[in-house]
Design a protein around this motif. Structure first.
Motif, PDB file in Angstrom:
ATOM      1  N   VAL A 173      40.345   2.350 -15.231  1.00 55.01           N
ATOM      2  CA  VAL A 173      39.258   2.112 -16.185  1.00 55.01           C
ATOM      3  C   VAL A 173      38.125   3.044 -15.773  1.00 55.01           C
ATOM      4  N   ARG A 174      37.877   4.064 -16.614  1.00 55.17           N
ATOM      5  CA  ARG A 174      36.933   5.115 -16.241  1.00 55.17           C
ATOM      6  C   ARG A 174      35.716   5.104 -17.173  1.00 55.17           C
ATOM      7  N   PHE A 175      34.549   4.850 -16.602  1.00 54.99           N
ATOM      8  CA  PHE A 175      33.287   4.928 -17.344  1.00 54.99           C
ATOM      9  C   PHE A 175      32.851   6.384 -17.332  1.00 54.99           C
ATOM     10  N   THR A 176      32.564   6.931 -18.505  1.00 55.06           N
ATOM     11  CA  THR A 176      32.256   8.359 -18.587  1.00 55.06           C
ATOM     12  C   THR A 176      30.786   8.583 -18.900  1.00 55.06           C
ATOM     13  N   GLY A 177      30.193   9.574 -18.225  1.00 53.51           N
ATOM     14  CA  GLY A 177      28.780   9.886 -18.365  1.00 53.51           C
ATOM     15  C   GLY A 177      28.549  11.190 -19.107  1.00 53.51           C
ATOM     16  N   PRO A 178      27.595  11.966 -18.616  1.00 51.20           N
ATOM     17  CA  PRO A 178      26.897  11.819 -17.332  1.00 51.20           C
ATOM     18  C   PRO A 178      25.660  10.925 -17.426  1.00 51.20           C
ATOM     19  N   TRP A 179      25.225  10.484 -16.223  1.00 53.79           N
ATOM     20  CA  TRP A 179      24.001   9.712 -16.099  1.00 53.79           C
ATOM     21  C   TRP A 179      23.145  10.319 -14.979  1.00 53.79           C
ATOM     22  N   PRO A 180      21.864  10.542 -15.184  1.00 53.73           N
ATOM     23  CA  PRO A 180      20.993  10.901 -14.058  1.00 53.73           C
ATOM     24  C   PRO A 180      20.983   9.741 -13.062  1.00 53.73           C
ATOM     25  N   ALA A 181      21.318  10.015 -11.818  1.00 53.50           N
ATOM     26  CA  ALA A 181      21.449   8.942 -10.836  1.00 53.50           C
ATOM     27  C   ALA A 181      20.170   8.127 -10.710  1.00 53.50           C
ATOM     28  N   ALA A 182      19.029   8.806 -10.717  1.00 49.85           N
ATOM     29  CA  ALA A 182      17.756   8.082 -10.567  1.00 49.85           C
ATOM     30  C   ALA A 182      17.511   7.149 -11.747  1.00 49.85           C
ATOM     31  N   LEU A 197      19.520   5.131 -13.022  1.00 50.44           N
ATOM     32  CA  LEU A 197      20.273   3.886 -12.878  1.00 50.44           C
ATOM     33  C   LEU A 197      19.507   2.833 -12.085  1.00 50.44           C
ATOM     34  N   LEU A 198      18.317   3.195 -11.600  1.00 52.27           N
ATOM     35  CA  LEU A 198      17.480   2.247 -10.846  1.00 52.27           C
ATOM     36  C   LEU A 198      16.409   1.689 -11.788  1.00 52.27           C
ATOM     37  N   PRO A 199      16.549   0.456 -12.259  1.00 51.82           N
ATOM     38  CA  PRO A 199      15.623  -0.059 -13.270  1.00 51.82           C
ATOM     39  C   PRO A 199      14.175  -0.161 -12.809  1.00 51.82           C
ATOM     40  N   THR A 200      13.940  -0.297 -11.502  1.00 46.82           N
ATOM     41  CA  THR A 200      12.561  -0.329 -11.008  1.00 46.82           C
ATOM     42  C   THR A 200      12.137   1.025 -10.445  1.00 46.82           C
ATOM     43  N   VAL A 202      16.833  -5.695  -1.352  1.00 45.01           N
ATOM     44  CA  VAL A 202      18.051  -5.647  -2.159  1.00 45.01           C
ATOM     45  C   VAL A 202      17.987  -4.408  -3.051  1.00 45.01           C
ATOM     46  N   SER A 203      19.123  -4.049  -3.616  1.00 45.51           N
ATOM     47  CA  SER A 203      19.174  -2.915  -4.540  1.00 45.51           C
ATOM     48  C   SER A 203      19.466  -3.415  -5.942  1.00 45.51           C
ATOM     49  N   LEU A 204      18.646  -2.994  -6.897  1.00 50.36           N
ATOM     50  CA  LEU A 204      18.856  -3.284  -8.310  1.00 50.36           C
ATOM     51  C   LEU A 204      19.380  -2.015  -8.970  1.00 50.36           C
ATOM     52  N   VAL A 205      20.569  -2.109  -9.553  1.00 53.67           N
ATOM     53  CA  VAL A 205      21.210  -0.942 -10.169  1.00 53.67           C
ATOM     54  C   VAL A 205      21.724  -1.376 -11.534  1.00 53.67           C
ATOM     55  N   ARG A 206      21.443  -0.554 -12.541  1.00 46.43           N
ATOM     56  CA  ARG A 206      21.920  -0.867 -13.897  1.00 46.43           C
ATOM     57  C   ARG A 206      23.045   0.096 -14.254  1.00 46.43           C
ATOM     58  N   PHE A 207      24.268  -0.423 -14.199  1.00 47.54           N
ATOM     59  CA  PHE A 207      25.434   0.378 -14.567  1.00 47.54           C
ATOM     60  C   PHE A 207      26.469  -0.576 -15.167  1.00 47.54           C
ATOM     61  N   GLY A 208      26.760  -0.444 -16.448  1.00 52.92           N
ATOM     62  CA  GLY A 208      27.605  -1.417 -17.121  1.00 52.92           C
ATOM     63  C   GLY A 208      26.817  -2.684 -17.386  1.00 52.92           C
ATOM     64  N   ASN A 209      26.485  -3.399 -16.350  1.00 50.72           N
ATOM     65  CA  ASN A 209      25.546  -4.515 -16.367  1.00 50.72           C
ATOM     66  C   ASN A 209      24.526  -4.278 -15.258  1.00 50.72           C
ATOM     67  N   PRO A 210      23.336  -4.849 -15.366  1.00 47.35           N
ATOM     68  CA  PRO A 210      22.427  -4.794 -14.219  1.00 47.35           C
ATOM     69  C   PRO A 210      22.995  -5.610 -13.063  1.00 47.35           C
ATOM     70  N   CYS A 211      22.925  -5.070 -11.859  1.00 48.00           N
ATOM     71  CA  CYS A 211      23.499  -5.718 -10.683  1.00 48.00           C
ATOM     72  C   CYS A 211      22.482  -5.755  -9.559  1.00 48.00           C
ATOM     73  N   VAL A 257      29.173  -0.752  -7.772  1.00 47.45           N
ATOM     74  CA  VAL A 257      29.148  -0.425  -6.342  1.00 47.45           C
ATOM     75  C   VAL A 257      29.344   1.077  -6.151  1.00 47.45           C
ATOM     76  N   ALA A 258      30.326   1.654  -6.861  1.00 44.21           N
ATOM     77  CA  ALA A 258      30.586   3.092  -6.741  1.00 44.21           C
ATOM     78  C   ALA A 258      29.394   3.903  -7.219  1.00 44.21           C
ATOM     79  N   ALA A 259      28.778   3.453  -8.330  1.00 44.50           N
ATOM     80  CA  ALA A 259      27.605   4.164  -8.838  1.00 44.50           C
ATOM     81  C   ALA A 259      26.452   4.077  -7.842  1.00 44.50           C
ATOM     82  N   ALA A 260      26.216   2.889  -7.307  1.00 44.11           N
ATOM     83  CA  ALA A 260      25.109   2.700  -6.362  1.00 44.11           C
ATOM     84  C   ALA A 260      25.343   3.484  -5.071  1.00 44.11           C
ATOM     85  N   ALA A 261      26.612   3.597  -4.669  1.00 38.37           N
ATOM     86  CA  ALA A 261      26.917   4.323  -3.443  1.00 38.37           C
ATOM     87  C   ALA A 261      26.595   5.805  -3.563  1.00 38.37           C
TER      88      ALA A 261
END
Length: 307
Positions: free
Chosen positions: A123-132, A134-137, A149-158, A240-244
């Motif tokens: 299951v492959r999510f395709t971008g591109p997305w600017p990495a910065a 993806l950080l809602p704050t 903690v880390s807040l990352v919005r990718f697919g759903n906010p996590c 997790v992969a996006a945040a990493a």
């Protein structure tokens, strides 16, 4: 109307998959028909099904399928979250040869699902997305509940919480944890929901504890609407992969590369990310297996809502 019931390994429940092209515009607007579906599920011994998904052929030339997700909640429905497990359930129910290009109407994601050589799916999510972006704050770390903690919005906010900050140092400890760890995580999720403007009872943002053992193997455990997730949400694993790939986040500090294996209570999740300079090109979850439990089940669907 007839429905399929599909189980994807690692999901907290099967998905009820319905054809969306038979519904008039706005048929789900008030959720009244879904109350009938809920009653039908409960009365036919299928109350464990908490996920409902609709699919139809896409009118857009770049996609094969359109998909919409509805999360069943204890007191209603959430129409705003996404579910990678249910997206894959729709692909399997539609019986299209891969790769299948999917447009997720709920979240706006574009996803390609294709079979792998071992009987599973990528299951492959395709971008591109600017990495910065993806950080809602705008910050890789946010102080909530007394923890970074880390807040990352990718697919759903996590929300990602470092296991070590909770006094957890192994997968065995995390997987055996009960209410004593669940309650502080729910408080952190509530604080994150207020910060991000999510509805308090929507189950968003997703939240997961993530750590690394002395060998560097990642381990994680997520929370779903009703408590501990049996593994990790597919969108959570992708996140997790996006945040990493984003320096300074909790997953980035723990990860050792773009291809990750993550131990969960339900097995090992395999994820990878393709990074192109400051952008994330794609994120993939590998080896997801799905099975049709029931095919073409007659549904007591009556369309009354046309708002």
């Amino acid at each position: 109307m007839r429905a399929d019931i599909v189980r994807v390994e690692g999901a907290p429940s099967p998905t009820l998959v319905l054809p969306g092209d038979g519904l008039p515009r706005g048929a789900l607007a008030l959720g009244k028909e879904l109350l009938g579906v809920r009653r039908w599920l409960d009365s036919t011994g299928r109350a464990q099904i908490q996920k409902i998904a609709f699919h139809q052929p896409s009118p857009h030339p770049g996609f094969d399928l359109e998909y919409r997700f509805v999360q069943r909640l204890p007191d209603g429905f959430n129409f705003r979250s996404g579910c990678g497990h249910s997206l894959l359930a729709c692909v399997v129910a539609a019986r299209l040869p891969g790769p299948v290009r999917v447009r997720a109407l709920t979240t706006g994601d574009t996803v390609v699902c294709e079979p792998d050589p071992h009987g599973g799916h990528i299951v492959r999510f395709t971008g591109p997305w600017p990495a910065a972006g993806l950080l809602p704050t705008g910050l890789p770390l946010q102080r909530l509940g007394g923890l970074d903690v880390s807040l990352v919005r990718f697919g759903n906010p996590c929300v990602f919480v470092d296991a070590a900050a909770l006094g957890v140092h192994s997968a065995a400890e995390l997987f055996a944890a009960g209410i004593e760890l669940l309650l502080p995580l729910l408080r952190i999720r509530a604080a994150a929901a207020r910060l991000l403007g999510c509805a308090p009872r929507s189950g968003l943002p997703r939240i997961a504890v993530i750590g690394a053992d002395p060998s560097g193997l990642l381990f994680a455990r997520g929370i779903t609407v009703n408590g501990w997730h049996p593994s990790l949400a597919l969108t959570g694993a992708a996140c997790v992969a996006a945040a990493a790939a984003i320096p300074g986040t909790v997953p980035h500090r723990l990860a050792q590369g773009p291809a990750l294996s993550i131990a969960t209570p339900g097995g090992t999740a395999h994820v990878s990310a393709a990074v192109d300079g400051p952008c994330l090109g794609s994120v993939a979850v590998h080896g997801k297996r799905a099975y049709v439990l029931e095919r073409a089940v007659p549904m007591p669907w009556r369309i009354r809502v046309t708002a």
